[in-house]
Design a protein around this motif. Structure first.
Motif, PDB file in Angstrom:
ATOM      1  N   TYR A  71      35.389  40.004  20.796  1.00 26.94           N
ATOM      2  CA  TYR A  71      36.251  38.828  20.868  1.00 26.94           C
ATOM      3  C   TYR A  71      36.164  38.223  22.271  1.00 26.94           C
ATOM      4  CZ  TYR A  71      38.212  40.209  16.420  1.00 26.94           C
ATOM      5  OH  TYR A  71      38.354  40.533  15.097  1.00 26.94           O
ATOM      6  N   THR A  72      36.017  36.913  22.345  1.00 30.45           N
ATOM      7  CA  THR A  72      35.753  36.320  23.652  1.00 30.45           C
ATOM      8  C   THR A  72      36.846  35.355  24.118  1.00 30.45           C
ATOM      9  OG1 THR A  72      34.511  34.588  22.584  1.00 30.45           O
ATOM     10  CG2 THR A  72      33.263  36.459  23.411  1.00 30.45           C
ATOM     11  N   MET A  73      37.946  35.238  23.370  1.00 29.07           N
ATOM     12  CA  MET A  73      38.971  34.295  23.807  1.00 29.07           C
ATOM     13  C   MET A  73      39.519  34.703  25.172  1.00 29.07           C
ATOM     14  SD  MET A  73      40.034  36.684  21.752  1.00 29.07           S
ATOM     15  CE  MET A  73      41.166  37.375  20.612  1.00 29.07           C
ATOM     16  N   PRO A  74      39.975  33.711  25.970  1.00 26.74           N
ATOM     17  CA  PRO A  74      40.504  34.060  27.282  1.00 26.74           C
ATOM     18  C   PRO A  74      41.733  34.967  27.169  1.00 26.74           C
ATOM     19  CG  PRO A  74      40.424  31.662  26.981  1.00 26.74           C
ATOM     20  CD  PRO A  74      39.972  32.277  25.703  1.00 26.74           C
ATOM     21  N   ILE A  75      41.842  35.919  28.090  1.00 31.75           N
ATOM     22  CA  ILE A  75      42.991  36.823  28.100  1.00 31.75           C
ATOM     23  C   ILE A  75      43.647  36.788  29.473  1.00 31.75           C
ATOM     24  CG2 ILE A  75      43.735  39.240  27.920  1.00 31.75           C
ATOM     25  CD1 ILE A  75      41.543  39.715  25.904  1.00 31.75           C
ATOM     26  N   LEU A  76      44.956  36.583  29.464  1.00 30.93           N
ATOM     27  CA  LEU A  76      45.736  36.571  30.700  1.00 30.93           C
ATOM     28  C   LEU A  76      46.682  37.763  30.667  1.00 30.93           C
ATOM     29  CD1 LEU A  76      46.653  34.568  33.163  1.00 30.93           C
ATOM     30  CD2 LEU A  76      48.558  34.101  31.654  1.00 30.93           C
ATOM     31  N   LEU A  77      46.669  38.551  31.733  1.00 34.54           N
ATOM     32  CA  LEU A  77      47.541  39.726  31.771  1.00 34.54           C
ATOM     33  C   LEU A  77      48.792  39.440  32.590  1.00 34.54           C
ATOM     34  CD1 LEU A  77      45.001  42.626  32.426  1.00 34.54           C
ATOM     35  CD2 LEU A  77      46.168  42.125  30.277  1.00 34.54           C
ATOM     36  N   LEU A  78      49.907  39.983  32.136  1.00 37.89           N
ATOM     37  CA  LEU A  78      51.147  39.904  32.903  1.00 37.89           C
ATOM     38  C   LEU A  78      51.412  41.287  33.482  1.00 37.89           C
ATOM     39  CD1 LEU A  78      53.471  38.032  30.372  1.00 37.89           C
ATOM     40  CD2 LEU A  78      52.117  37.053  32.227  1.00 37.89           C
ATOM     41  N   THR A  79      51.578  41.367  34.757  1.00 38.04           N
ATOM     42  CA  THR A  79      51.837  42.674  35.318  1.00 38.04           C
ATOM     43  C   THR A  79      53.021  42.668  36.265  1.00 38.04           C
ATOM     44  OG1 THR A  79      50.992  44.215  36.981  1.00 38.04           O
ATOM     45  CG2 THR A  79      49.865  42.140  36.805  1.00 38.04           C
ATOM     46  N   ALA A  80      53.730  43.804  36.248  1.00 36.07           N
ATOM     47  CA  ALA A  80      54.884  43.906  37.132  1.00 36.07           C
ATOM     48  C   ALA A  80      54.451  44.478  38.471  1.00 36.07           C
ATOM     49  CB  ALA A  80      55.943  44.795  36.502  1.00 36.07           C
ATOM     50  N   GLN A  81      53.304  45.192  38.452  1.00 36.87           N
ATOM     51  CA  GLN A  81      52.871  45.827  39.689  1.00 36.87           C
ATOM     52  C   GLN A  81      51.846  44.957  40.394  1.00 36.87           C
ATOM     53  OE1 GLN A  81      51.939  48.543  36.661  1.00 36.87           O
ATOM     54  NE2 GLN A  81      52.083  50.211  38.140  1.00 36.87           N
ATOM     55  N   ASP A  82      52.133  44.706  41.659  1.00 37.16           N
ATOM     56  CA  ASP A  82      51.203  43.898  42.413  1.00 37.16           C
ATOM     57  C   ASP A  82      50.244  44.801  43.183  1.00 37.16           C
ATOM     58  OD1 ASP A  82      49.941  41.809  43.536  1.00 37.16           O
ATOM     59  OD2 ASP A  82      51.567  41.225  44.877  1.00 37.16           O
ATOM     60  N   THR A  83      49.641  45.765  42.486  1.00 34.79           N
ATOM     61  CA  THR A  83      48.726  46.650  43.205  1.00 34.79           C
ATOM     62  C   THR A  83      47.295  46.319  42.827  1.00 34.79           C
ATOM     63  OG1 THR A  83      48.640  48.274  41.435  1.00 34.79           O
ATOM     64  CG2 THR A  83      50.402  48.516  43.044  1.00 34.79           C
ATOM     65  N   ARG A  84      46.407  46.653  43.753  1.00 39.77           N
ATOM     66  CA  ARG A  84      45.019  46.292  43.521  1.00 39.77           C
ATOM     67  C   ARG A  84      44.443  47.041  42.324  1.00 39.77           C
ATOM     68  NH1 ARG A  84      41.225  47.062  48.369  1.00 39.77           N
ATOM     69  NH2 ARG A  84      39.821  47.991  46.832  1.00 39.77           N
ATOM     70  N   THR A  85      44.772  48.315  42.206  1.00 40.69           N
ATOM     71  CA  THR A  85      44.208  49.117  41.118  1.00 40.69           C
ATOM     72  C   THR A  85      44.475  48.485  39.760  1.00 40.69           C
ATOM     73  OG1 THR A  85      45.670  50.662  42.215  1.00 40.69           O
ATOM     74  CG2 THR A  85      43.797  51.585  40.987  1.00 40.69           C
ATOM     75  N   VAL A  86      45.723  48.081  39.547  1.00 37.33           N
ATOM     76  CA  VAL A  86      46.071  47.523  38.246  1.00 37.33           C
ATOM     77  C   VAL A  86      45.284  46.242  37.989  1.00 37.33           C
ATOM     78  CG1 VAL A  86      47.912  46.523  36.879  1.00 37.33           C
ATOM     79  CG2 VAL A  86      48.340  48.569  38.222  1.00 37.33           C
ATOM     80  N   LYS A  87      45.207  45.388  39.011  1.00 36.30           N
ATOM     81  CA  LYS A  87      44.483  44.131  38.834  1.00 36.30           C
ATOM     82  C   LYS A  87      43.018  44.394  38.529  1.00 36.30           C
ATOM     83  CE  LYS A  87      47.365  41.558  42.051  1.00 36.30           C
ATOM     84  NZ  LYS A  87      47.370  41.103  43.451  1.00 36.30           N
ATOM     85  N   ALA A  93      38.661  45.488  32.438  1.00 33.59           N
ATOM     86  CA  ALA A  93      38.842  45.638  30.988  1.00 33.59           C
ATOM     87  C   ALA A  93      38.462  44.351  30.267  1.00 33.59           C
ATOM     88  CB  ALA A  93      40.281  46.009  30.673  1.00 33.59           C
ATOM     89  N   GLY A  94      38.164  43.318  31.027  1.00 27.84           N
ATOM     90  CA  GLY A  94      37.719  42.084  30.383  1.00 27.84           C
ATOM     91  C   GLY A  94      38.729  40.953  30.418  1.00 27.84           C
ATOM     92  N   ALA A  95      39.832  41.134  31.169  1.00 22.53           N
ATOM     93  CA  ALA A  95      40.797  40.048  31.275  1.00 22.53           C
ATOM     94  C   ALA A  95      40.222  38.947  32.157  1.00 22.53           C
ATOM     95  CB  ALA A  95      42.103  40.555  31.861  1.00 22.53           C
ATOM     96  N   ASP A  96      40.681  37.718  31.946  1.00 24.19           N
ATOM     97  CA  ASP A  96      40.143  36.607  32.712  1.00 24.19           C
ATOM     98  C   ASP A  96      41.016  36.267  33.908  1.00 24.19           C
ATOM     99  OD1 ASP A  96      37.866  35.568  30.885  1.00 24.19           O
ATOM    100  OD2 ASP A  96      39.549  35.989  29.563  1.00 24.19           O
ATOM    101  N   ASP A  97      42.298  36.631  33.813  1.00 21.15           N
ATOM    102  CA  ASP A  97      43.203  36.318  34.915  1.00 21.15           C
ATOM    103  C   ASP A  97      44.448  37.184  34.756  1.00 21.15           C
ATOM    104  OD1 ASP A  97      44.152  35.137  37.157  1.00 21.15           O
ATOM    105  OD2 ASP A  97      44.399  33.131  36.314  1.00 21.15           O
ATOM    106  N   TYR A  98      45.239  37.278  35.815  1.00 25.85           N
ATOM    107  CA  TYR A  98      46.487  38.014  35.692  1.00 25.85           C
ATOM    108  C   TYR A  98      47.549  37.291  36.505  1.00 25.85           C
ATOM    109  CZ  TYR A  98      44.934  39.460  40.226  1.00 25.85           C
ATOM    110  OH  TYR A  98      44.486  39.424  41.497  1.00 25.85           O
ATOM    111  N   VAL A  99      48.794  37.493  36.109  1.00 31.00           N
ATOM    112  CA  VAL A  99      49.912  36.891  36.827  1.00 31.00           C
ATOM    113  C   VAL A  99      50.916  38.002  37.097  1.00 31.00           C
ATOM    114  CG1 VAL A  99      51.830  35.286  36.627  1.00 31.00           C
ATOM    115  CG2 VAL A  99      49.585  34.617  35.810  1.00 31.00           C
TER     116      VAL A  99
END
Lengths: 643, 123
Positions: A71-87, A93-99
């Motif tokens: 599946y190639t649709m854009p994926i945006l992740l929401l994260t509570a942790q502002d750490t580099r590892t998670v991003k 994992a193939g996400a296109d962006d995170y907030v």
């Protein structure tokens, strides 16, 4: 534009939904990762917004699963942790962006807009077509400077058309893309929305067919006159540009569809299709009955009176339905039934929070079956579909690739590099893809000491299929590696990370114009008529070259190497009959299908045309569909003769 | 040379379509059975060249049917190809360990079945 939000925090769901819908997005919300998978893999979305911390299946794993399955649709992740590892994890994992939460809503919407742009064939912030201009950031639309006042649905319709210009949207696709998965509008509803948009456009001076109908297939934005070049630019454009990937994919399905329709009655594929249609007539009511049993199960669940026997029975029904629908090639309905089977089998007893999901799936299944009045395409593939030989030991990649390939009617035969058995040599692929295992780069394989079985696999393949394009997918992307690939006779080097969808696009392109975007050359001295042809024939996926000056006939013919030639009769200097005779006098061109298209309706002219070697004769005026059908039937005939 | 195929699947639609497709493509004879029990009986009396066997069937499933076929001297030599949904192909290894001749994944185009069968059985 439709968004799937996978989020378990009710407050955040409320805030996000409000803000997204106010920007004219259609939003489906689910609260755990497993449901996110079911929705995301079943319904069409333009974007996924996934929270990272989710019940059942976390956002990163979910994201990975989507990518692994092609599946190639854009994926945006929401994260509570502002750490580099998670991003980093998320992006890997193939996400296109995170907030990062808490986030500014304006920024989130802007990022969503940017992602949607990247995913569409139109990368510009403002969408336009002819005199129509749509601004996604303000939701304003105007035509030739005059503002249009549109309802949300009308706006969404236009935006969708503008994002995928040239694409023909079927009613089903419009429903999938513009209505929430819990809604089940009828085709008439869609038609009336289209009617209203057309009316509003016409009121401000747009042509009545600005949104055109392709009968039996759907709606698309009609090509503007400005887009059509004169005779010679069309030629040079063709020579320099081999068609964009998306165009090629659309072409593929168009051609495939017409092939099945154009088959002669004796053709077995057609007879099989007729038989399927006959069988469908009796299977449909039965399948609908089975679906209503599934809906009843959902009701029982709602009333908390579902016995475990009932659930087992329902699971069996879903399984049976999947099998039955599959044999008719109804891939969406099959997938829905499989998802139902999955949920009914995996969760005992079912829980109340699963009710909406099951209900949606069952209703969607009911509608998919209801809407299938005829089996139009031959299910899956026929012998004419191209075969991709895949040499790979990466099972998750193989699975993803097969899934995407199936959607594009490409057959895949997987062989392990270790299994250099003679069986695969019997396969007659049109293209070969070799996927190197992780860490093994082309340069490494080429080292004599490595004695890798991959090298011998490659050598055997390129020896066995000297004329076939070989694609190599590998880890590293350096010049040395590319050089090695070229030395082995590899045609293309693809990066290992390339998603399955893109790989298949490349394959389709490689399979190329010859089979799937037939090249049509049209010679006619009538400039006006000529200038309308590219757009007239475009929906059928032809590559059209027009030529107004018969003196350049031979030069253009050689450079274009068309699959079909359409000739006018009366032209200055050299007439069509003479051109046809020249052509038939050359051994290379004796087989080329030639159609005459002329204002001359008399029997003598027609007779003469066939005498000089014509395959078909049409009288002007002719509509695009009729011409396209005659061209396709010629192509079909010649292909049948060749095989 | 014409072959005789037996398909065992509880779904009548699938039986019908497979029968039509194979006949259409090759003219081979296709026998059908709607359950494991019925399939075993037909196999014993008709001795087909190959059996296409659905894995998931109510009452007697494909695996049980296969084991029963193996235990009868009249049927143990007949090659068996399992028909299974993609989701279940993870069990492929398990199927191979059982001793079946091959696995064909659903959904399939029945017109292509003869080719697939021939490839699996080296006909």
């Amino acid at each position: 534009m439709k968004i799937l939000l996978v989020e378990d925090d009710d407050v955040l769901i409320k805030v996000l939904t409000r803000s997204l819908t106010s920007h004219n997005y259609v939003v489906d919300t689910v609260k755990d990762g497993e449901m996110g998978w079911t929705y995301g893999s079943t319904f069409e979305y333009d974007l996924l917004v996934l929270d990272i911390v989710l019940p059942k299946l976390d956002g990163i794993s979910l994201c990975k699963r989507f990518r692994e399955q092609g599946y190639t649709m854009p994926i945006l992740l929401l994260t509570a942790q502002d750490t580099r590892t998670v991003k980093v994890q998320g992006l890997d994992a193939g996400a296109d962006d995170y907030v990062v939460k808490p986030f500014d809503q304006v920024e989130l919407i802007a990022r969503i807009r940017a992602l949607m742009r990247r995913g569409s064939s139109n990368p510009f912030p403002l969408l336009s077509w002819g005199d129509l201009l749509l601004n996604p950031s303000t939701c304003e639309v105007n035509y030739n400077g005059q503002p249009l006042s549109l309802t949300t649905k009308e706006y969404e319709l236009l935006e969708l058309f503008l994002r995928d210009r040239q694409y023909v949207f079927s009613t089903d696709e419009l429903i999938d893309r513009l209505w929430s998965s819990e809604e089940f509008p009828s085709e008439a509803t869609v038609r009336s929305h289209i009617r209203r948009v057309r009316k509003k456009l016409a009121d401000v001076g747009a042509p009545p067919d600005f949104i055109a109908t392709l009968h039996g297939r759907g709606y698309y934005l009609k090509t503007m006159d400005a887009d059509m070049g004169d005779a010679f630019t069309a030629t040079s454009a063709f020579v320099s540009e081999e068609g964009t990937p998306t165009a090629a994919l659309v072409n593929l399905s168009t051609v495939a569809q017409f092939q099945t329709k154009e088959n002669s009655p004796v053709d077995s594929q057609q007879q099989y299709l007729d038989f399927l249609n006959e069988t469908w007539a009796t299977t449909k009511p039965k399948s609908l009955e089975q679906t209503s049993i599934l809906l009843e199960v959902v009701h029982s669940l709602q009333d908390d009176r579902l016995s475990s026997n009932q659930q087992v029975e329902a699971q069996r029904i879903a399984h049976t339905l999947a099998g039955t629908l599959g044999i008719f090639g109804l891939s969406k309905a099959t997938h829905l039934a499989r998802q139902l089977e999955h949920w009914l089998a995996g969760y005992e007893p079912l829980r109340p929070e699963q009710i909406p999901l099951l209900k949606t799936l069952a209703m969607a299944l009911q509608q998919a079956i209801q809407n299938t009045t005829t089996i139009e395409q031959s299910p899956l593939f026929d012998e004419q579909s191209p075969l991709l030989l895949l040499v790979s030991d990466d099972s998750s990649f193989n699975q993803a690739l097969i899934m995407v390939a199936t959607r594009c009617s490409i057959r895949v035969e997987v062989v392990s590099a270790l299994e250099l058995a003679p069986e695969w040599a019997e396969a007659q692929p049109q293209v070969i893809l070799l996927r190197l295992p992780t860490g093994l780069t082309p340069t490494k394989i080429a080292e004599p000491a490595s004695a890798s079985h991959w090298l011998s696999a490659l050598q055997v393949i390129s020896h066995h299929y000297p004329s076939l394009p070989i694609l190599v997918m590998g880890d590293r992307d350096e010049l040395d590696d590319r050089l090695e690939v070229v030395r082995w006779g590899g045609k293309l080097f693809l990066e290992a990370l390339m998603p399955a969808e893109q790989v298949i696009t490349t394959v389709v392109n490689l399979l190329g114009a010859k089979t799937y975007a037939p090249k049509v050359m049209i010679v006619d001295d009538d400039h006006t008529w000529l200038s309308t042809l590219p757009s007239l024939l475009k929906p059928w996926g032809f590559k059209v070259t027009t030529l107004a000056d018969p003196k350049q006939f031979w030069t253009v013919l050689q450079s274009v190497t068309p699959d079909v030639l359409v000739l006018d009769v009366n032209m200055p200097q050299i007439n069509g009959f003479e051109l046809c005779q020249i052509l038939r006098g050359d051994p290379d061109w004796q087989q080329l299908p030639v159609l005459f298209l002329s204002v001359l309706t008399d029997a003598a002219s027609q007779h003469q045309a066939f005498t000089v070697g014509a395959d078909d004769y049409l009288c002007k005026p002719v509509v695009g569909g009729a011409l396209a059908n005659r061209i396709l039937s010629r192509l079909h005939r010649i292909r049948a003769c060749a095989s | 040379m014409g072959k005789r195929i037996l398909i065992i699947d509880d779904e009548e639609t699938i039986q019908t379509v497979v029968q039509f497709g194979i006949r259409m493509a090759t003219g081979w004879e296709v026998l059908t059975a709607g359950s494991g029990e019925q399939g075993i009986q037909t196999a014993q009396t008709e001795k087909p060249d190959v059996i296409l066997l659905d894995v998931m069937m109510p009452e007697m499933d494909g695996i049980a049917t296969f084991k029963a076929l193996q235990s009868h001297t009249e049927t143990e030599q007949i090659p068996v190809i399992l028909l299974t949904a993609k989701a279940q192909t993870a069990d492929k290894c398990q199927f191979n360990d059982l001793g079946v001749s091959g696995v064909i994944t659903k959904p399939f185009n029945s017109l292509n079945l003869p080719e697939q069968i021939s490839r699996i059985l080296h006909w």
